[in-house]
Enzyme design. Structure first.
Site, mmCIF file in Angstrom:
data_model
loop_
_atom_site.group_PDB
_atom_site.id
_atom_site.type_symbol
_atom_site.label_atom_id
_atom_site.label_comp_id
_atom_site.label_asym_id
_atom_site.label_seq_id
_atom_site.Cartn_x
_atom_site.Cartn_y
_atom_site.Cartn_z
ATOM 1 N N HIS A 38 12.310 -6.371 2.035
ATOM 2 C CA HIS A 38 10.977 -6.473 2.710
ATOM 3 C C HIS A 38 11.044 -6.581 4.271
ATOM 4 O O HIS A 38 10.270 -6.393 5.065
ATOM 5 C CB HIS A 38 10.396 -8.050 2.669
ATOM 6 C CG HIS A 38 9.605 -8.064 0.590
ATOM 7 N ND1 HIS A 38 9.018 -7.719 0.564
ATOM 8 C CD2 HIS A 38 10.736 -7.825 -0.133
ATOM 9 C CE1 HIS A 38 8.330 -8.055 -1.146
ATOM 10 N NE2 HIS A 38 9.649 -8.287 -1.486
ATOM 11 N N THR A 39 12.043 -5.785 4.246
ATOM 12 C CA THR A 39 12.295 -5.826 6.662
ATOM 13 C C THR A 39 11.742 -3.849 6.340
ATOM 14 O O THR A 39 11.147 -4.054 7.473
ATOM 15 C CB THR A 39 14.028 -5.150 6.272
ATOM 16 O OG1 THR A 39 14.603 -4.618 5.721
ATOM 17 C CG2 THR A 39 14.772 -5.812 6.544
ATOM 18 N N SER A 71 1.030 13.484 -19.097
ATOM 19 C CA SER A 71 2.629 12.837 -18.696
ATOM 20 C C SER A 71 3.338 12.985 -20.349
ATOM 21 O O SER A 71 2.436 12.925 -21.200
ATOM 22 C CB SER A 71 2.886 12.134 -18.450
ATOM 23 O OG SER A 71 3.397 11.084 -18.363
ATOM 24 N N GLY A 127 10.849 -1.145 -9.939
ATOM 25 C CA GLY A 127 10.934 -1.642 -8.991
ATOM 26 C C GLY A 127 11.932 -0.463 -8.712
ATOM 27 O O GLY A 127 12.605 -0.317 -7.453
ATOM 28 N N LEU A 128 12.145 0.798 -9.493
ATOM 29 C CA LEU A 128 12.440 2.388 -8.887
ATOM 30 C C LEU A 128 11.854 3.178 -8.256
ATOM 31 O O LEU A 128 12.606 3.875 -7.832
ATOM 32 C CB LEU A 128 13.777 2.477 -9.742
ATOM 33 C CG LEU A 128 15.008 1.220 -10.377
ATOM 34 C CD1 LEU A 128 15.701 2.199 -11.805
ATOM 35 C CD2 LEU A 128 15.676 1.215 -9.050
ATOM 36 N N SER A 130 8.718 4.238 -8.977
ATOM 37 C CA SER A 130 8.208 5.495 -9.801
ATOM 38 C C SER A 130 7.146 6.186 -9.401
ATOM 39 O O SER A 130 6.868 7.454 -9.919
ATOM 40 C CB SER A 130 8.016 4.895 -11.550
ATOM 41 O OG SER A 130 7.136 3.500 -11.837
ATOM 42 N N SER A 131 6.386 5.158 -8.878
ATOM 43 C CA SER A 131 4.797 5.427 -8.796
ATOM 44 C C SER A 131 4.945 6.406 -6.562
ATOM 45 O O SER A 131 4.233 7.378 -5.670
ATOM 46 C CB SER A 131 4.643 3.897 -7.583
ATOM 47 O OG SER A 131 4.338 3.208 -8.852
ATOM 48 N N ASP A 175 9.594 3.147 -0.005
ATOM 49 C CA ASP A 175 10.354 4.126 -1.230
ATOM 50 C C ASP A 175 9.594 5.403 -1.158
ATOM 51 O O ASP A 175 10.378 6.334 -1.339
ATOM 52 C CB ASP A 175 8.758 3.710 -2.274
ATOM 53 C CG ASP A 175 8.849 2.080 -2.292
ATOM 54 O OD1 ASP A 175 9.952 1.302 -2.217
ATOM 55 O OD2 ASP A 175 7.736 1.185 -2.996
ATOM 56 N N TYR A 224 2.897 -9.721 -2.761
ATOM 57 C CA TYR A 224 3.051 -9.045 -2.188
ATOM 58 C C TYR A 224 2.782 -9.104 -0.844
ATOM 59 O O TYR A 224 2.946 -9.211 0.010
ATOM 60 C CB TYR A 224 3.301 -7.282 -2.180
ATOM 61 C CG TYR A 224 4.158 -6.747 -1.800
ATOM 62 C CD1 TYR A 224 5.511 -6.405 -2.377
ATOM 63 C CD2 TYR A 224 3.123 -5.601 -0.658
ATOM 64 C CE1 TYR A 224 5.923 -5.443 -0.915
ATOM 65 C CE2 TYR A 224 4.256 -4.714 -0.134
ATOM 66 C CZ TYR A 224 5.309 -4.596 -0.316
ATOM 67 O OH TYR A 224 6.130 -3.713 0.512
HETATM 68 C C1 GLA Z 1 8.221 -2.554 -2.506
HETATM 69 C C2 GLA Z 1 7.770 -1.630 -1.646
HETATM 70 C C3 GLA Z 1 8.607 -1.269 -0.305
HETATM 71 C C4 GLA Z 1 8.947 -2.701 0.500
HETATM 72 C C5 GLA Z 1 10.124 -3.163 -0.708
HETATM 73 C C6 GLA Z 1 10.569 -4.407 -0.542
HETATM 74 O O1 GLA Z 1 9.137 -1.388 -2.859
HETATM 75 O O2 GLA Z 1 6.750 -0.440 -2.261
HETATM 76 O O3 GLA Z 1 7.635 -0.595 0.505
HETATM 77 O O4 GLA Z 1 8.674 -3.333 0.981
HETATM 78 O O5 GLA Z 1 9.131 -3.522 -1.900
HETATM 79 O O6 GLA Z 1 11.542 -3.956 0.481
#
Ligand code: GLA
Length: 389
Positions: A38-39, A71, A127-128, A130-131, A175, A224
């Site tokens: 979250h930086t 897909s 959390g990897l 994919s979007s 991302d 978020y």
């Molecule tokens: C998600 C968000 C990113 C980032 C992370 C946390 O992946 O899409 O922009 O804020 O969380 O670091």
């Protein structure tokens, strides 16, 4: 599946669905952050890498201004006209493709429509990114089909806008940037203020291992944006004392502590985590390059503790996964990754012990949580681009 087998599979399925062979291919990788939760939206630093799991789009241009997509991983298909791009509530994943098209159009880029078949090796919703990979693969495709001049950082920014403005997720740049700018064999030290990055080699003998909790994320979707708003509130209050500041990036721990009493407790905790995490990114970049095991271990532990206690983005499964990772053979350090609230975590592991590590994590986490995790090594991969055969 090796690259050739994957290419054959996608070509065959494409021909079944669209009647001919694909002509243009794009790929975009997922990412894992090694330090810096979250930086990004606080204009700070992140240590990140693109991973060797990616999304491909095989395509063939059309001359009627339409996009038709399917897909191999997700249900549903969609067809839309580039002149009139709307949201798709029936097949929501297509909004990532629609969003990129909409933003590129808005920016005045001439777009060529296509038939496209997507295939991804990035697990969804874990959390990897994919979007972001789907967005980037779409942007690369439009760039190739329309012969557009857009550099990778611009593409990342446009895809971020697609996610912010079209999809409605207020993410930072991490991302899309990681997917755009990944380098094979190197991690990136990203500065989210000026969008520059330095490549950093990982010291020999250290392997990055992704540990997916596979926890059902029960998010209301508000967590978020709430975290972002709390950081912004901190900046607003502290700007009364430090008028030049624009983001938490601009503050030191001493400045925060000095004005602690003026901040609501929760806002203080959020700010404290971000300011500390930001420094940890710089420290971790040095530690991972030098191979300083003790430092890596201490930094990763502090990052997780802050994510849990100050930023409050952990959950029971993540706690159980931490215990599994930290008790496994070969572990150097482990922490939370991505946005938190479940999903993937990341461990730094002695290269020779990766298998034993993954086996232990599998056993221990399943025994404690009842969920079968996925733990696998990842390597730093090149950023998004065309695939040519
Ligand atoms: C998600 C968000 C990113 C980032 C992370 C946390 O992946 O899409 O922009 O804020 O969380 O670091």
């Amino acid at each position: 599946m090796d690259v050739l087998a994957r290419r054959k599979l996608v070509s065959e399925r494409f021909a079944e669905r669209f009647g001919r062979q694909p002509l243009v291919w794009s790929q975009a990788p997922g990412r894992v952050d090694l330090m810096g939760s979250h930086t990004d939206y606080n204009l700070g630093y992140v240590l990140t890498q693109a991973i060797d799991r990616n999304t491909w789009i095989a395509a063939r241009p059309r001359n009627d201004g339409k996009v038709s997509i399917q897909s191999l991983n997700l249900e549903g298909r969609a067809e839309f006209t580039l002149d009139q791009i709307e949201h798709d509530t029936a097949v929501p994943w297509t909004d990532y493709v629609r969003g990129v098209a909409a933003i590129l159009r808005q920016q005045g880029y001439p777009l060529v429509g296509f038939d496209g078949l997507i295939h991804s090796t990035i697990p969804f919703g874990s959390g990897l990114s994919s979007s972001a990979a789907l967005e980037m693969a779409t942007a690369v495709l439009f760039r190739a089909l329309g012969d557009l001049e857009i550099d990778p950082v611009q593409m990342a920014l446009l895809c971020q806008r697609a996610e912010n403005e079209f999809v409605g997720m207020n993410c930072g740049i991490l991302d899309q940037y990681s997917s755009a700018m990944g380098r094979a064999g190197s991690v990136l030290l990203l500065d989210c203020r000026d969008l520059s990055s330095k490549t950093k080699p990982l010291a020999g003998g250290i392997q990055v291992v992704v540990c997916d909790t596979r926890a059902q994320r029960e998010l209301t979707g508000s967590e978020y944006p709430e975290r972002r708003a709390q950081c912004e509130e901190g900046v607003r209050i502290l700007a009364n004392f430090y008028p030049g500041i624009q983001a938490l990036r601009d503050l030191s721990i001493e400045q925060l502590e000095f004005h602690k009493a003026t901040l609501p407790g929760m806002v203080y905790r959020r700010c404290r985590f971000i300011i500390e995490e930001n420094q940890r990114v710089l420290d971790m970049a040095d530690a991972l390059t030098a191979g300083g095991r003790d430092q890596i271990s201490v930094l990763a532990a502090a990052s997780y503790a802050g994510a849990r206690d100050l930023y409050e983005i952990s959950c029971e499964e993540m706690e159980l996964m931490m215990a599994a990772m930290l008790s496994a053979p070969g572990v150097i350090g482990a922490r939370q990754a991505g946005a938190g609230f479940g999903g993937c975590m990341v461990a730094f592991v002695e290269q020779g012990q990766v298998e034993a590590f993954a086996w232990h994590v599998g056993e221990r986490y399943q025994a404690s949580s009842g969920i079968e995790p996925h733990a696998y090594p990842v390597s730093a991969a090149p950023g998004a681009g065309p695939l040519s055969w």
